[in-house]
Design a protein around this motif. Structure first.
Motif: not given
Length: 128
Positions: A39-56, A91-97
């Motif tokens: 999430q960058a200042p003044g912007k909505e939180r956006e998707f970057v990447a995702a990984i499945s439980w197994s990493g596959g 440039t942004a705040v990076y969150h994991c979820a």
């Protein structure tokens, strides 16, 4: 429940690299698919990447594909985001979820509302 703590952010010049980490505690790590959002200042939180439980399986936003790599080490209960060729627009705040490991398809993993658990975030600043 699971608790998530990000680390590894900082200030880097354009073209540089950083590796973010997200340490999980609480319930068994392998029951969760994991995602990185920013999430960058003044912007909505956006998707970057995702990984499945197994990493596959992984998904990436088009804006980071080829530059960022998501991975996980289930023995260490940690998910990583390797970022290379960084740009000022990264440039942004990076969150994991974390979300329960069912439904690993792009429309689901790219949606913030799919993830009930979030870390507090780590700041990444890319200077020109």
């Amino acid at each position: 429940q699971v608790q998530l703590v990000e680390s590894g952010g900082g200030l880097v010049q354009a073209g540089g690299s950083l590796r973010l980490s997200c340490a999980a505690s609480g319930r068994t790590f392998t029951i969760y698919d994991m995602g990185w959002f920013r999430q960058a200042p003044g912007k909505e939180r956006e998707f970057v990447a995702a990984i499945s439980w197994s990493g596959g399986s992984t998904y990436y936003a088009d804006s980071v594909k080829g530059r960022f790599t998501i991975s996980r080490d289930n023995a260490k209960n940690t998910v990583y985001l390797e970022m290379k060729s960084l740009k000022t627009e990264d440039t942004a705040v990076y969150h994991c979820a974390a979300k329960a490991n069912r439904g690993f398809v792009r429309p689901i993993v790219a949606a913030t509302e799919s993830y009930p658990y979030w870390g507090q975030g780590t700041q990444v600043t890319v200077s020109s």
